[in-house]
Every structure is written in C-alpha cells, then in structure tokens.
Design a protein around this motif. Structure first.
Motif, PDB file in Angstrom:
ATOM      1  N   GLY A 167      35.453 -27.553  49.306  1.00  0.00           N
ATOM      2  CA  GLY A 167      34.695 -28.143  50.519  1.00  0.00           C
ATOM      3  C   GLY A 167      33.135 -27.651  50.139  1.00  0.00           C
ATOM      4  O   GLY A 167      32.891 -26.202  50.509  1.00  0.00           O
ATOM      5  N   LEU A 168      32.260 -28.748  50.797  1.00  0.00           N
ATOM      6  CA  LEU A 168      30.108 -28.295  50.496  1.00  0.00           C
ATOM      7  C   LEU A 168      29.921 -29.080  51.885  1.00  0.00           C
ATOM      8  O   LEU A 168      30.653 -29.906  52.533  1.00  0.00           O
ATOM      9  CB  LEU A 168      29.541 -28.243  49.296  1.00  0.00           C
ATOM     10  CG  LEU A 168      30.344 -27.504  48.032  1.00  0.00           C
ATOM     11  CD1 LEU A 168      29.189 -28.081  47.423  1.00  0.00           C
ATOM     12  CD2 LEU A 168      30.325 -26.265  48.507  1.00  0.00           C
ATOM     13  N   ALA A 169      29.475 -27.928  52.899  1.00  0.00           N
ATOM     14  CA  ALA A 169      28.609 -28.789  53.830  1.00  0.00           C
ATOM     15  C   ALA A 169      27.639 -29.542  53.198  1.00  0.00           C
ATOM     16  O   ALA A 169      27.095 -29.565  51.954  1.00  0.00           O
ATOM     17  CB  ALA A 169      27.698 -27.349  54.849  1.00  0.00           C
ATOM     18  N   ALA A 170      27.375 -30.493  53.685  1.00  0.00           N
ATOM     19  CA  ALA A 170      26.010 -31.659  53.091  1.00  0.00           C
ATOM     20  C   ALA A 170      24.667 -30.844  52.700  1.00  0.00           C
ATOM     21  O   ALA A 170      24.068 -30.839  51.746  1.00  0.00           O
ATOM     22  CB  ALA A 170      25.614 -32.643  54.499  1.00  0.00           C
ATOM     23  N   LYS A 171      24.363 -29.570  53.807  1.00  0.00           N
ATOM     24  CA  LYS A 171      23.222 -28.676  53.266  1.00  0.00           C
ATOM     25  C   LYS A 171      23.090 -28.040  51.956  1.00  0.00           C
ATOM     26  O   LYS A 171      22.380 -27.519  50.666  1.00  0.00           O
ATOM     27  CB  LYS A 171      22.957 -27.628  53.992  1.00  0.00           C
ATOM     28  CG  LYS A 171      21.940 -28.116  55.252  1.00  0.00           C
ATOM     29  CD  LYS A 171      22.516 -27.037  56.597  1.00  0.00           C
ATOM     30  CE  LYS A 171      21.179 -28.027  57.763  1.00  0.00           C
ATOM     31  NZ  LYS A 171      22.075 -26.400  58.753  1.00  0.00           N
ATOM     32  N   LYS A 172      24.407 -27.824  51.071  1.00  0.00           N
ATOM     33  CA  LYS A 172      24.790 -26.931  50.493  1.00  0.00           C
ATOM     34  C   LYS A 172      25.102 -28.711  48.883  1.00  0.00           C
ATOM     35  O   LYS A 172      25.050 -28.135  47.598  1.00  0.00           O
ATOM     36  CB  LYS A 172      26.017 -26.599  50.379  1.00  0.00           C
ATOM     37  CG  LYS A 172      25.525 -25.441  51.289  1.00  0.00           C
ATOM     38  CD  LYS A 172      26.744 -24.004  50.956  1.00  0.00           C
ATOM     39  CE  LYS A 172      26.278 -23.525  51.951  1.00  0.00           C
ATOM     40  NZ  LYS A 172      26.584 -21.401  50.904  1.00  0.00           N
ATOM     41  N   ILE A 173      24.802 -29.977  49.508  1.00  0.00           N
ATOM     42  CA  ILE A 173      25.412 -30.662  48.444  1.00  0.00           C
ATOM     43  C   ILE A 173      23.514 -31.504  47.764  1.00  0.00           C
ATOM     44  O   ILE A 173      24.080 -31.371  46.780  1.00  0.00           O
ATOM     45  CB  ILE A 173      26.300 -31.709  49.074  1.00  0.00           C
ATOM     46  CG1 ILE A 173      27.402 -31.446  49.486  1.00  0.00           C
ATOM     47  CG2 ILE A 173      25.861 -33.314  47.984  1.00  0.00           C
ATOM     48  CD1 ILE A 173      28.481 -32.584  50.083  1.00  0.00           C
ATOM     49  N   VAL A 174      23.403 -31.272  49.261  1.00  0.00           N
ATOM     50  CA  VAL A 174      21.715 -31.889  48.743  1.00  0.00           C
ATOM     51  C   VAL A 174      21.225 -30.990  47.074  1.00  0.00           C
ATOM     52  O   VAL A 174      20.669 -32.226  46.449  1.00  0.00           O
ATOM     53  CB  VAL A 174      20.902 -31.776  49.819  1.00  0.00           C
ATOM     54  CG1 VAL A 174      19.540 -32.031  49.063  1.00  0.00           C
ATOM     55  CG2 VAL A 174      21.406 -32.937  50.237  1.00  0.00           C
TER      56      VAL A 174
END
Length: 132
Positions: A21-28
């Motif tokens: 699971g990744l936060a949006a900031k880490k997906i970008v």
C-alpha cells in the motif's frame, strides 16, 4: 511489473514486484516511469488514480466496471478489458509500440488530463451544471 495495494502477494515472482500500500505521494514517481497502469478493481466508479496516471502520461487499462471505461475513453488513452485474454492482448500490443510513440502518446494524454481535470476546468464544469 509492480503491484500496488495490500493484495496480490500470490502474483509476486520473476519480473513481478509487490510495493504494498502506497500513499499518493509515493505513487507519483512510479507513474512517471510506467507506460501503463492496470486497474483491475471490480467496485470502482471513477477512481482518481486513472486521472492521476493520465496527468503523468501513463495510460490506464481498466476493468470494464462502473465509470472507469468512460474515464479512459474521455481521456483518449488506455482501454478497458472484460477478460484476462483481452488484458493480455492489450499488454502485448502495448509492448510493440515504439518508445518514441509511447512518449508522444503520453504527452498528449497528460495534456488531455489537464484539460479535463485542472482546477479551472472542474470549476467551469460545476458552473455549467449549476447555471442550468
């Protein structure tokens, strides 16, 4: 291939890595280097990740569920699938698109995402709805 989310451990193997699971900031940062986002969800209507991926030039292959196919169609990049065979065919076709063409498509996709989902565009769409 990278898997994001809490499930999918059974798919990990050669060339398949699970990021969890990744936060949006880490997906970008990942979206900046990926050619395709696959959203296999069976319960989503219009997930933000499709627009977020498009804004980074990453097209989406989405399950033909809810409003996801419509989002991809509106963006003009990506596709929907309703079977494993269709998804496999989409991925195989994508693998044969030259890098320069994928790059050009990504630039156009990012521009379309800004056109549809930028703050001014969304405000204008709301105003249009409320003024009618």
């Amino acid at each position: 291939m990278f898997l994001i989310g809490t499930g999918g451990g059974e798919f990990v193997g050669p060339n398949v890595q699970r990021l969890g699971g990744l936060a949006a900031k880490k997906i970008v940062p990942h979206l900046d280097s990926w050619d395709v986002l696959i959203n296999p969800s069976r319960a989503e209507n219009a997930p933000l990740v499709i627009g977020e991926a498009a804004s980074r030039g990453c097209c989406a292959f989405v399950a033909d569920e809810g409003g996801m196919a419509s989002m991809v169609s509106d963006l003009g990049g990506g596709s929907s699938y309703n079977s494993e065979a269709r998804l496999t065919a989409l991925l195989e076709a994508q693998a044969h698109v030259p890098h320069s063409v994928r790059h050009q498509q990504g630039v156009a996709l990012a521009a379309r995402a800004r056109e549809l989902y930028s703050v001014p565009s969304v405000v204008d769409a709301y105003l249009e709805v409320y003024q009618k």
